[in-house]
Design a protein around this motif. Structure first.
Motif, PDB file in Angstrom:
ATOM      1  N   VAL A 185       0.834  -1.200   0.000  1.00  0.00           N
ATOM      2  CA  VAL A 185       0.000   0.000   0.000  1.00  0.00           C
ATOM      3  C   VAL A 185       0.870   1.252   0.000  1.00  0.00           C
ATOM      4  CG1 VAL A 185      -1.741   1.276   1.307  1.00  0.00           C
ATOM      5  CG2 VAL A 185      -1.887  -1.211   1.147  1.00  0.00           C
ATOM      6  N   ASP A 186       1.970   1.204   0.739  1.00  0.00           N
ATOM      7  CA  ASP A 186       2.859   2.364   0.797  1.00  0.00           C
ATOM      8  C   ASP A 186       3.464   2.669  -0.571  1.00  0.00           C
ATOM      9  OD1 ASP A 186       4.510   4.347   2.384  1.00  0.00           O
ATOM     10  OD2 ASP A 186       6.089   3.095   1.531  1.00  0.00           O
ATOM     11  N   ALA A 187       3.781   1.639  -1.355  1.00  0.00           N
ATOM     12  CA  ALA A 187       4.365   1.864  -2.685  1.00  0.00           C
ATOM     13  C   ALA A 187       3.372   2.578  -3.605  1.00  0.00           C
ATOM     14  CB  ALA A 187       4.796   0.531  -3.296  1.00  0.00           C
ATOM     15  N   PHE A 188       2.129   2.120  -3.630  1.00  0.00           N
ATOM     16  CA  PHE A 188       1.119   2.788  -4.455  1.00  0.00           C
ATOM     17  C   PHE A 188       0.804   4.182  -3.903  1.00  0.00           C
ATOM     18  CE2 PHE A 188       0.185  -1.632  -5.680  1.00  0.00           C
ATOM     19  CZ  PHE A 188       0.130  -1.482  -7.051  1.00  0.00           C
ATOM     20  N   LEU A 189       0.850   4.335  -2.592  1.00  0.00           N
ATOM     21  CA  LEU A 189       0.568   5.645  -1.999  1.00  0.00           C
ATOM     22  C   LEU A 189       1.627   6.669  -2.393  1.00  0.00           C
ATOM     23  CD1 LEU A 189      -1.309   7.211  -0.095  1.00  0.00           C
ATOM     24  CD2 LEU A 189       0.131   6.473   1.806  1.00  0.00           C
ATOM     25  N   GLN A 190       2.884   6.258  -2.445  1.00  0.00           N
ATOM     26  CA  GLN A 190       3.939   7.176  -2.863  1.00  0.00           C
ATOM     27  C   GLN A 190       3.778   7.602  -4.317  1.00  0.00           C
ATOM     28  OE1 GLN A 190       6.003   8.572  -0.776  1.00  0.00           O
ATOM     29  NE2 GLN A 190       5.156   7.351   0.893  1.00  0.00           N
ATOM     30  N   VAL A 191       3.301   6.694  -5.161  1.00  0.00           N
ATOM     31  CA  VAL A 191       3.058   7.044  -6.565  1.00  0.00           C
ATOM     32  C   VAL A 191       1.950   8.090  -6.670  1.00  0.00           C
ATOM     33  CG1 VAL A 191       2.308   6.154  -8.803  1.00  0.00           C
ATOM     34  CG2 VAL A 191       3.889   4.820  -7.399  1.00  0.00           C
ATOM     35  N   ALA A 192       0.884   7.912  -5.882  1.00  0.00           N
ATOM     36  CA  ALA A 192      -0.228   8.864  -5.930  1.00  0.00           C
ATOM     37  C   ALA A 192       0.160  10.213  -5.329  1.00  0.00           C
ATOM     38  CB  ALA A 192      -1.432   8.283  -5.198  1.00  0.00           C
ATOM     39  N   LEU A 193       0.960  10.193  -4.258  1.00  0.00           N
ATOM     40  CA  LEU A 193       1.351  11.446  -3.611  1.00  0.00           C
ATOM     41  C   LEU A 193       2.364  12.228  -4.428  1.00  0.00           C
ATOM     42  CD1 LEU A 193       1.697  10.275   0.103  1.00  0.00           C
ATOM     43  CD2 LEU A 193      -0.076  11.772  -0.830  1.00  0.00           C
ATOM     44  N   ALA A 194       3.113  11.554  -5.283  1.00  0.00           N
ATOM     45  CA  ALA A 194       4.145  12.237  -6.080  1.00  0.00           C
ATOM     46  C   ALA A 194       3.552  13.187  -7.103  1.00  0.00           C
ATOM     47  CB  ALA A 194       5.034  11.203  -6.773  1.00  0.00           C
ATOM     48  N   GLU A 195       2.277  13.058  -7.425  1.00  0.00           N
ATOM     49  CA  GLU A 195       1.665  13.902  -8.441  1.00  0.00           C
ATOM     50  C   GLU A 195       1.198  15.241  -7.894  1.00  0.00           C
ATOM     51  OE1 GLU A 195      -1.372  11.812 -10.462  1.00  0.00           O
ATOM     52  OE2 GLU A 195      -0.129  10.087 -10.959  1.00  0.00           O
ATOM     53  N   GLY A 196       1.213  15.420  -6.579  1.00  0.00           N
ATOM     54  CA  GLY A 196       0.778  16.671  -5.975  1.00  0.00           C
ATOM     55  C   GLY A 196       1.870  17.267  -5.112  1.00  0.00           C
ATOM     56  N   PRO A 197       1.613  18.421  -4.509  1.00  0.00           N
ATOM     57  CA  PRO A 197       2.614  19.037  -3.623  1.00  0.00           C
ATOM     58  C   PRO A 197       2.817  18.201  -2.363  1.00  0.00           C
ATOM     59  CG  PRO A 197       0.532  20.235  -3.527  1.00  0.00           C
ATOM     60  CD  PRO A 197       0.389  19.241  -4.635  1.00  0.00           C
ATOM     61  N   PHE A 198       3.993  18.311  -1.789  1.00  0.00           N
ATOM     62  CA  PHE A 198       4.335  17.520  -0.613  1.00  0.00           C
ATOM     63  C   PHE A 198       3.527  17.988   0.584  1.00  0.00           C
ATOM     64  CE2 PHE A 198       7.060  16.948   3.190  1.00  0.00           C
ATOM     65  CZ  PHE A 198       7.040  15.565   3.232  1.00  0.00           C
ATOM     66  N   ASP A 199       2.819  17.041   1.213  1.00  0.00           N
ATOM     67  CA  ASP A 199       1.994  17.327   2.392  1.00  0.00           C
ATOM     68  C   ASP A 199       2.193  16.176   3.375  1.00  0.00           C
ATOM     69  OD1 ASP A 199       0.128  18.012   4.288  1.00  0.00           O
ATOM     70  OD2 ASP A 199      -1.429  18.557   2.857  1.00  0.00           O
ATOM     71  N   PRO A 200       3.069  16.334   4.374  1.00  0.00           N
ATOM     72  CA  PRO A 200       3.341  15.211   5.286  1.00  0.00           C
ATOM     73  C   PRO A 200       2.132  14.787   6.098  1.00  0.00           C
ATOM     74  CG  PRO A 200       4.353  17.235   6.090  1.00  0.00           C
ATOM     75  CD  PRO A 200       3.855  17.524   4.707  1.00  0.00           C
ATOM     76  N   GLU A 201       1.242  15.713   6.434  1.00  0.00           N
ATOM     77  CA  GLU A 201       0.075  15.355   7.234  1.00  0.00           C
ATOM     78  C   GLU A 201      -0.860  14.442   6.459  1.00  0.00           C
ATOM     79  OE1 GLU A 201      -3.113  17.547  10.246  1.00  0.00           O
ATOM     80  OE2 GLU A 201      -2.030  18.712   8.740  1.00  0.00           O
ATOM     81  N   VAL A 202      -1.050  14.706   5.179  1.00  0.00           N
ATOM     82  CA  VAL A 202      -1.883  13.831   4.349  1.00  0.00           C
ATOM     83  C   VAL A 202      -1.239  12.453   4.224  1.00  0.00           C
ATOM     84  CG1 VAL A 202      -2.792  13.492   2.017  1.00  0.00           C
ATOM     85  CG2 VAL A 202      -2.920  15.739   3.084  1.00  0.00           C
ATOM     86  N   GLU A 203       0.068  12.419   4.065  1.00  0.00           N
ATOM     87  CA  GLU A 203       0.754  11.129   3.957  1.00  0.00           C
ATOM     88  C   GLU A 203       0.631  10.322   5.239  1.00  0.00           C
ATOM     89  OE1 GLU A 203       5.256   9.379   3.028  1.00  0.00           O
ATOM     90  OE2 GLU A 203       4.821  11.521   2.863  1.00  0.00           O
ATOM     91  N   HIS A 204       0.836  10.955   6.378  1.00  0.00           N
ATOM     92  CA  HIS A 204       0.723  10.242   7.655  1.00  0.00           C
ATOM     93  C   HIS A 204      -0.713   9.789   7.916  1.00  0.00           C
ATOM     94  CE1 HIS A 204       4.508  12.657   9.006  1.00  0.00           C
ATOM     95  NE2 HIS A 204       4.820  11.596   8.276  1.00  0.00           N
ATOM     96  N   MET A 205      -1.680  10.622   7.557  1.00  0.00           N
ATOM     97  CA  MET A 205      -3.075  10.233   7.740  1.00  0.00           C
ATOM     98  C   MET A 205      -3.436   9.047   6.862  1.00  0.00           C
ATOM     99  SD  MET A 205      -5.949  10.878   9.319  1.00  0.00           S
ATOM    100  CE  MET A 205      -5.831  12.561   9.945  1.00  0.00           C
ATOM    101  N   SER A 206      -2.946   9.026   5.640  1.00  0.00           N
ATOM    102  CA  SER A 206      -3.219   7.907   4.738  1.00  0.00           C
ATOM    103  C   SER A 206      -2.589   6.618   5.261  1.00  0.00           C
ATOM    104  CB  SER A 206      -2.689   8.227   3.335  1.00  0.00           C
ATOM    105  OG  SER A 206      -3.260   9.410   2.826  1.00  0.00           O
ATOM    106  N   LEU A 207      -1.368   6.709   5.773  1.00  0.00           N
ATOM    107  CA  LEU A 207      -0.722   5.524   6.342  1.00  0.00           C
ATOM    108  C   LEU A 207      -1.464   5.029   7.580  1.00  0.00           C
ATOM    109  CD1 LEU A 207       3.061   6.460   6.002  1.00  0.00           C
ATOM    110  CD2 LEU A 207       1.829   4.686   4.745  1.00  0.00           C
ATOM    111  N   TYR A 208      -1.942   5.944   8.389  1.00  0.00           N
ATOM    112  CA  TYR A 208      -2.704   5.560   9.592  1.00  0.00           C
ATOM    113  C   TYR A 208      -3.986   4.809   9.217  1.00  0.00           C
ATOM    114  CZ  TYR A 208      -5.423   6.172  13.901  1.00  0.00           C
ATOM    115  OH  TYR A 208      -6.193   5.954  15.015  1.00  0.00           O
ATOM    116  N   ILE A 209      -4.693   5.304   8.226  1.00  0.00           N
ATOM    117  CA  ILE A 209      -5.925   4.637   7.787  1.00  0.00           C
ATOM    118  C   ILE A 209      -5.607   3.278   7.167  1.00  0.00           C
ATOM    119  CG2 ILE A 209      -7.882   4.828   6.208  1.00  0.00           C
ATOM    120  CD1 ILE A 209      -7.719   7.862   6.547  1.00  0.00           C
TER     121      ILE A 209
END
Length: 405
Positions: free
Chosen positions: A194-218
């Motif tokens: 899940v983390d690998a696909f999440l990094q691909v999706a997050l790379a298309e937008g601006p860096f937002d650590p809170e969104v990344e941490h929230m997605s990993l938590y869910i």
């Protein structure tokens, strides 16, 4: 005999360490050369990143096709886990709590945890696992996942795993179980997490650590539930990202069609499991370096509960146009009866007056009204549309039996 210092061709000198005005020029030139080398290294690094980005974009489609193919080949089978004789689904959260704590203690990468759980489930889909060996399989899966993709200096040792298991297993048992897991899975360890696909999706937008941490938590909350075991990591990653942006009130950026696509049913299922997360997981994501997202989710759920309670309360009936403001609570919530100045015999012969309206002349009531019948006929419904609406509301609210909560 006194020692006499020879004269040099540069003149009289009292010391061999001579400071001249030229030393400042040499130091400035050395500093300038060092600065030029630093700028050259930065330019080389930027050029390498640009070349890597161009190469990644060129092969991005092939990479995504391979990841989606591998995720279908390495999914565990829930039906096979259901027929296990000793281990049950209620044991899984306890083992995952142990793995989460071990993963945090060794400071491993996020993808290591997802890969370890995938190896654990795939092994349980193919082999009969005894209850006394369930924790041993989890430790072997974590060890394999750490060796596969994590930093070498952070890979746990057998002695450390044995200590975390309170010396329940011998050293040889960890080695034998590690070999048996690899043999069972045909040495196919690579799994797009899940983390690998999440990094691909997050790379298309601006860096937002809170969104990344929230997605990993869910996404880690989903690891604890049976219904997400056979869900594709790509769907789970995009659905977790969509739910995280909803909780944090982040606007969707212009991303590709793949990153913007998510499963609404998966999003609803994930939102239903946010209410009672694992205590170990909640403590893990309550730290500042993970943006304190577990507390953010709790506050979001409290706001949603307050909104639901306000929506469940009975609404206030709309005010009638052209009518004066009610003077009492009975006038506000009861049916509105039209006011009449005179009460003729035609009106009185159908029954008594509707309370609380009484004529001003009490003697008129005593002398003119006939004796009230035992059962009064139904009061005629007023013809005003607003009054009809309020009468229907009163009947539905106060006459019909209310459900018991």
């Amino acid at each position: 005999m006194a020692f006499r210092q020879p004269l040099s061709r540069y003149g009289q000198c009292n010391s061999y360490f001579v400071e001249t005005q030229d030393d400042g020029v040499y130091a400035a030139r050395a500093e300038e050369r060092e600065r030029a080398r630093a700028i050259a290294r930065m330019q080389q690094r930027a050029l390498a990143e640009e070349l890597s980005r161009m190469t990644a974009e060129e092969y991005q489609e092939d990479i995504m096709d391979h990841m989606e193919y591998m995720e279908s080949q390495t999914l565990p089978d829930v039906n096979s886990i259901d027929i296990q004789t000793e281990i049950q689904w209620f044991m899984r959260p306890y083992l995952l709590d142990f793995l989460v704590e071990a993963h945090a203690a060794f400071q491993l990468l996020p993808e290591t945890l997802f890969l370890a759980v995938n190896l654990l489930d795939r092994y349980c889909s193919r082999r009969v696992v005894y209850k006394r060996h369930y924790q041993l399989v989890g430790c072997a899966a974590l060890l394999i996942a750490a060796k596969y993709g994590d930093k070498k200096d952070r890979v746990p040792t057998v002695r450390e795993l044995k200590s975390m298991c309170c010396s329940l297993y011998d050293d040889e048992m960890f080695t034998q179980m590690e070999w048996h897991v690899l043999q069972t899975l045909n040495w196919i360890i690579g799994h797009p997490t899940v983390d690998a696909f999440l990094q691909v999706a997050l790379a298309e937008g601006p860096f937002d650590p809170e969104v990344e941490h929230m997605s990993l938590y869910i996404a880690e909350i989903a690891l604890f539930h049976k219904e997400f075991v056979s869900t594709r990591p790509s769907i789970l990653a995009r659905s977790s990202l969509a739910l995280a942006r909803c909780i944090l009130s982040r606007n969707d950026h212009k991303v590709s069609e793949w990153a913007a696509t998510y499963d609404p049913q998966t999003v609803m299922s994930l939102s239903n499991h946010l209410y009672q997360p694992s205590q170990v997981l909640s403590r893990k994501y309550s730290s500042m370096h993970l943006s304190n997202v577990s507390t953010t989710v709790d506050e979001f759920l409290q706001r949603q509960a307050q909104i639901a309670r306000r929506a469940a309360a009975p609404p206030t009936p709309p005010a009638s146009v052209g009518l004066e403001e009610p003077k009492s609570m009975s006038d506000a919530y009861g049916p509105q009866t039209p006011q009449k100045n005179h009460y003729s015999a035609a009106v009185l012969q159908h029954g008594c007056l509707t309370p609380p309206i009484t004529p001003e002349n009490e003697q008129f009531v005593a002398k003119s009204l006939p004796m009230a019948p035992t059962t009064y006929p139904t009061t005629p419904t007023p013809e005003h549309p607003a009054n009809m609406h309020q009468a229907q509301y009163y009947h539905n609210t106060y006459i019909q039996p209310q459900p018991q909560y």
